[in-house]
Design a protein around this motif. Structure first.
Motif, PDB file in Angstrom:
ATOM      1  N   MET A 219       0.849  -1.163   0.000  1.00  0.00           N
ATOM      2  CA  MET A 219       0.000   0.000   0.000  1.00  0.00           C
ATOM      3  C   MET A 219       0.894   1.225   0.000  1.00  0.00           C
ATOM      4  O   MET A 219       1.833   1.324   0.781  1.00  0.00           O
ATOM      5  CB  MET A 219      -0.877  -0.014   1.247  1.00  0.00           C
ATOM      6  N   THR A 220       0.590   2.138  -0.901  1.00  0.00           N
ATOM      7  CA  THR A 220       1.337   3.386  -1.005  1.00  0.00           C
ATOM      8  C   THR A 220       0.345   4.534  -1.000  1.00  0.00           C
ATOM      9  O   THR A 220      -0.692   4.457  -1.664  1.00  0.00           O
ATOM     10  CB  THR A 220       2.152   3.407  -2.316  1.00  0.00           C
ATOM     11  N   VAL A 221       0.653   5.592  -0.252  1.00  0.00           N
ATOM     12  CA  VAL A 221      -0.255   6.739  -0.153  1.00  0.00           C
ATOM     13  C   VAL A 221       0.460   7.978  -0.690  1.00  0.00           C
ATOM     14  O   VAL A 221       1.596   8.262  -0.295  1.00  0.00           O
ATOM     15  CB  VAL A 221      -0.700   6.985   1.306  1.00  0.00           C
ATOM     16  N   TYR A 222      -0.241   8.699  -1.578  1.00  0.00           N
ATOM     17  CA  TYR A 222       0.263   9.947  -2.147  1.00  0.00           C
ATOM     18  C   TYR A 222      -0.737  11.061  -1.873  1.00  0.00           C
ATOM     19  O   TYR A 222      -1.952  10.819  -1.860  1.00  0.00           O
ATOM     20  CB  TYR A 222       0.410   9.830  -3.665  1.00  0.00           C
ATOM     21  N   ASP A 223      -0.240  12.290  -1.703  1.00  0.00           N
ATOM     22  CA  ASP A 223      -1.163  13.413  -1.647  1.00  0.00           C
ATOM     23  C   ASP A 223      -1.476  13.842  -3.074  1.00  0.00           C
ATOM     24  O   ASP A 223      -0.934  13.286  -4.036  1.00  0.00           O
ATOM     25  CB  ASP A 223      -0.620  14.554  -0.790  1.00  0.00           C
ATOM     26  N   MET A 224      -2.337  14.826  -3.244  1.00  0.00           N
ATOM     27  CA  MET A 224      -2.763  15.218  -4.589  1.00  0.00           C
ATOM     28  C   MET A 224      -1.669  15.941  -5.369  1.00  0.00           C
ATOM     29  O   MET A 224      -1.773  16.101  -6.579  1.00  0.00           O
ATOM     30  CB  MET A 224      -4.031  16.077  -4.518  1.00  0.00           C
TER      31      MET A 224
ATOM     32  N   ARG B 241       3.158  13.775  -3.874  1.00  0.00           N
ATOM     33  CA  ARG B 241       4.192  13.474  -2.886  1.00  0.00           C
ATOM     34  C   ARG B 241       3.896  12.149  -2.186  1.00  0.00           C
ATOM     35  O   ARG B 241       2.772  11.906  -1.747  1.00  0.00           O
ATOM     36  CB  ARG B 241       4.277  14.585  -1.845  1.00  0.00           C
ATOM     37  N   LEU B 242       4.914  11.319  -2.070  1.00  0.00           N
ATOM     38  CA  LEU B 242       4.796  10.039  -1.380  1.00  0.00           C
ATOM     39  C   LEU B 242       4.714  10.295   0.119  1.00  0.00           C
ATOM     40  O   LEU B 242       5.580  10.948   0.699  1.00  0.00           O
ATOM     41  CB  LEU B 242       6.007   9.163  -1.702  1.00  0.00           C
ATOM     42  N   LEU B 243       3.657   9.793   0.765  1.00  0.00           N
ATOM     43  CA  LEU B 243       3.465  10.011   2.191  1.00  0.00           C
ATOM     44  C   LEU B 243       3.732   8.770   3.031  1.00  0.00           C
ATOM     45  O   LEU B 243       4.192   8.877   4.164  1.00  0.00           O
ATOM     46  CB  LEU B 243       2.031  10.484   2.471  1.00  0.00           C
ATOM     47  N   GLU B 244       3.427   7.604   2.475  1.00  0.00           N
ATOM     48  CA  GLU B 244       3.501   6.387   3.283  1.00  0.00           C
ATOM     49  C   GLU B 244       3.617   5.169   2.383  1.00  0.00           C
ATOM     50  O   GLU B 244       2.981   5.104   1.342  1.00  0.00           O
ATOM     51  CB  GLU B 244       2.229   6.290   4.134  1.00  0.00           C
ATOM     52  N   VAL B 245       4.425   4.220   2.795  1.00  0.00           N
ATOM     53  CA  VAL B 245       4.520   2.918   2.135  1.00  0.00           C
ATOM     54  C   VAL B 245       4.435   1.870   3.225  1.00  0.00           C
ATOM     55  O   VAL B 245       5.186   1.917   4.195  1.00  0.00           O
ATOM     56  CB  VAL B 245       5.855   2.753   1.366  1.00  0.00           C
ATOM     57  N   LYS B 246       3.482   0.959   3.111  1.00  0.00           N
ATOM     58  CA  LYS B 246       3.305  -0.096   4.111  1.00  0.00           C
ATOM     59  C   LYS B 246       2.986  -1.406   3.429  1.00  0.00           C
ATOM     60  O   LYS B 246       2.282  -1.438   2.424  1.00  0.00           O
ATOM     61  CB  LYS B 246       2.151   0.238   5.055  1.00  0.00           C
ATOM     62  N   GLU B 247       3.483  -2.475   4.000  1.00  0.00           N
ATOM     63  CA  GLU B 247       3.087  -3.802   3.554  1.00  0.00           C
ATOM     64  C   GLU B 247       1.977  -4.257   4.482  1.00  0.00           C
ATOM     65  O   GLU B 247       2.141  -4.264   5.701  1.00  0.00           O
ATOM     66  CB  GLU B 247       4.261  -4.772   3.621  1.00  0.00           C
TER      67      GLU B 247
ATOM     68  N   GLN C  89      -5.196 -10.577   5.553  1.00  0.00           N
ATOM     69  CA  GLN C  89      -6.164 -10.756   6.644  1.00  0.00           C
ATOM     70  C   GLN C  89      -6.400  -9.464   7.419  1.00  0.00           C
ATOM     71  O   GLN C  89      -7.377  -9.350   8.143  1.00  0.00           O
ATOM     72  CB  GLN C  89      -5.735 -11.885   7.595  1.00  0.00           C
ATOM     73  N   ASP C  90      -5.540  -8.444   7.267  1.00  0.00           N
ATOM     74  CA  ASP C  90      -5.705  -7.172   7.969  1.00  0.00           C
ATOM     75  C   ASP C  90      -6.459  -6.131   7.158  1.00  0.00           C
ATOM     76  O   ASP C  90      -6.801  -5.075   7.677  1.00  0.00           O
ATOM     77  CB  ASP C  90      -4.325  -6.597   8.340  1.00  0.00           C
ATOM     78  N   VAL C  91      -6.728  -6.405   5.896  1.00  0.00           N
ATOM     79  CA  VAL C  91      -7.302  -5.402   4.999  1.00  0.00           C
ATOM     80  C   VAL C  91      -8.722  -5.025   5.367  1.00  0.00           C
ATOM     81  O   VAL C  91      -9.117  -3.887   5.208  1.00  0.00           O
ATOM     82  CB  VAL C  91      -7.229  -5.881   3.529  1.00  0.00           C
ATOM     83  N   THR C  92      -9.510  -5.923   5.906  1.00  0.00           N
ATOM     84  CA  THR C  92     -10.910  -5.615   6.183  1.00  0.00           C
ATOM     85  C   THR C  92     -11.071  -4.532   7.238  1.00  0.00           C
ATOM     86  O   THR C  92     -12.096  -3.862   7.277  1.00  0.00           O
ATOM     87  CB  THR C  92     -11.681  -6.872   6.634  1.00  0.00           C
ATOM     88  N   ASN C  93     -10.064  -4.321   8.073  1.00  0.00           N
ATOM     89  CA  ASN C  93     -10.178  -3.312   9.122  1.00  0.00           C
ATOM     90  C   ASN C  93      -8.833  -2.634   9.335  1.00  0.00           C
ATOM     91  O   ASN C  93      -8.299  -2.622  10.433  1.00  0.00           O
ATOM     92  CB  ASN C  93     -10.665  -3.948  10.424  1.00  0.00           C
ATOM     93  N   TYR C  94      -8.301  -2.036   8.276  1.00  0.00           N
ATOM     94  CA  TYR C  94      -6.997  -1.399   8.359  1.00  0.00           C
ATOM     95  C   TYR C  94      -7.162   0.113   8.308  1.00  0.00           C
ATOM     96  O   TYR C  94      -7.847   0.634   7.433  1.00  0.00           O
ATOM     97  CB  TYR C  94      -6.099  -1.866   7.205  1.00  0.00           C
ATOM     98  N   GLN C  95      -6.578   0.806   9.285  1.00  0.00           N
ATOM     99  CA  GLN C  95      -6.663   2.267   9.321  1.00  0.00           C
ATOM    100  C   GLN C  95      -5.305   2.864   8.999  1.00  0.00           C
ATOM    101  O   GLN C  95      -4.278   2.307   9.368  1.00  0.00           O
ATOM    102  CB  GLN C  95      -7.117   2.736  10.690  1.00  0.00           C
ATOM    103  N   PHE C  96      -5.323   3.999   8.330  1.00  0.00           N
ATOM    104  CA  PHE C  96      -4.088   4.703   8.003  1.00  0.00           C
ATOM    105  C   PHE C  96      -4.396   6.188   7.922  1.00  0.00           C
ATOM    106  O   PHE C  96      -5.551   6.593   7.862  1.00  0.00           O
ATOM    107  CB  PHE C  96      -3.503   4.210   6.672  1.00  0.00           C
TER     108      PHE C  96
END
Length: 53
Positions: free
Chosen positions: A1-6, A9-15, A19-26
């Motif tokens: 999972m990679t998060v970019y702002d509009m 800019r790269l903000l976060e990279v997480k593996e 099984q954690d996807v159904t309730n994953y917060q970021f």
């Protein structure tokens, strides 16, 4: 999972395990705005636009 702002800019990279996807917060520390979440599994990639209020 990679998060970019509009600005692209790269903000976060997480593996994240499947099984954690159904309730994953970021992004709890992110300001309000629109973000692009890029999820890759194997050779498939999906981009989801997320709005944080």
């Amino acid at each position: 999972m990679t998060v970019y702002d509009m600005a692209g800019r790269l903000l976060e990279v997480k593996e994240v395990k499947a099984q954690d996807v159904t309730n994953y917060q970021f992004g709890e520390g992110y300001p309000s705005g629109v973000y692009n979440l890029v999820v890759t599994q194997g050779n498939e990639t999906r981009t989801v636009r997320v709005v944080k209020q």
